[in-house]
Design an enzyme around this catalytic site. Structure first.
Site, PDB file in Angstrom:
ATOM      1  N   CYS A 110       0.939  -1.307   0.137  1.00  0.00           N
ATOM      2  CA  CYS A 110       0.105   0.191   0.016  1.00  0.00           C
ATOM      3  C   CYS A 110       0.908   1.235  -0.054  1.00  0.00           C
ATOM      4  O   CYS A 110       1.500   1.756   1.036  1.00  0.00           O
ATOM      5  CB  CYS A 110      -1.027  -0.147   1.335  1.00  0.00           C
ATOM      6  SG  CYS A 110      -1.995   1.449   1.252  1.00  0.00           S
TER       7      CYS A 110
ATOM      8  N   CYS B 214      -0.208   3.929   2.372  1.00  0.00           N
ATOM      9  CA  CYS B 214       0.070   3.872   3.809  1.00  0.00           C
ATOM     10  C   CYS B 214       1.542   3.795   4.003  1.00  0.00           C
ATOM     11  O   CYS B 214       1.891   4.181   5.185  1.00  0.00           O
ATOM     12  CB  CYS B 214      -0.576   2.268   3.991  1.00  0.00           C
ATOM     13  SG  CYS B 214      -2.116   2.075   4.099  1.00  0.00           S
TER      14      CYS B 214
END
Length: 174
Positions: free
Chosen positions: A133, A136
């Site tokens: 991700c 993230c």
């Protein structure tokens, strides 16, 4: 690390590099021992390989890991299981409309860990890397740098997650 050594012995010869890497990444260089164990445990919970998780937990406990550290590793893996799906979706779709909609996902534990914010962020960074991700990863890396973690420390987190993922793959090789 007797439990991890038993995992290393089970790895096939084709994974000799991982046998050595698994031993090396669990020795703190730029992180505290608790941070290394927290990252390793969060990564193992996130990956979901039960034998590896049990070995890491046994050795972490033997090394003095607290119940709070173990609980934060579980919380980080769980929350990042949710967040990496949600925020990776937002990142990959690239539509401003989705970014303007509130997530409405409870994430209180991120700001109220049982250990400390830096350790929890390190655990979360490992899970973000395992999930791939980008959004993230960028958010956690920025927070870690703000909390005084060096880029070498962040790199160690990713090395731990990578080696544990590789170990999981190697354990599945007949």
């Amino acid at each position: 690390m007797p439990a991890i050594d038993s995992i290393r012995e089970k790895l096939p010869e084709a994974a000799k590099d991982l046998k050595l890497n698994l031993q090396a990444v669990l020795r703190p260089e730029n992180l505290t021992a608790d941070q290394v164990w927290g990252v390793a445990l969060a990564s193992a919970y996130f990956i979901g390989q039960n034998e590896l998780t049990a070995a890491l937990l046994a050795d972490a406990k033997e090394a003095g890991a607290t119940d709070a550290l173990v609980d934060d590793a579980k919380a980080s893996a769980s929350l990042m299981g949710m967040n990496t799906v949600y925020y990776r979706f937002r990142h990959l779709i690239e539509k401003e409309a989705y970014n303007s909609i509130p997530a409405k996902l409870r994430m209180i534990r991120l700001s109220q860990p049982q250990t400390d914010k830096t350790t929890f962020e390190l655990m979360s960074m490992a899970c973000a890397a395992l999930a791939g991700c980008g959004m993230c990863l960028q958010a956690h890396e920025a927070t870690l740098l703000q909390h005084g973690v060096s880029e070498a420390g962040v790199n160690d987190v990713i090395r731990i997650a990578a080696v544990l993922q590789g170990t999981t793959v190697a354990l599945s090789i007949p």
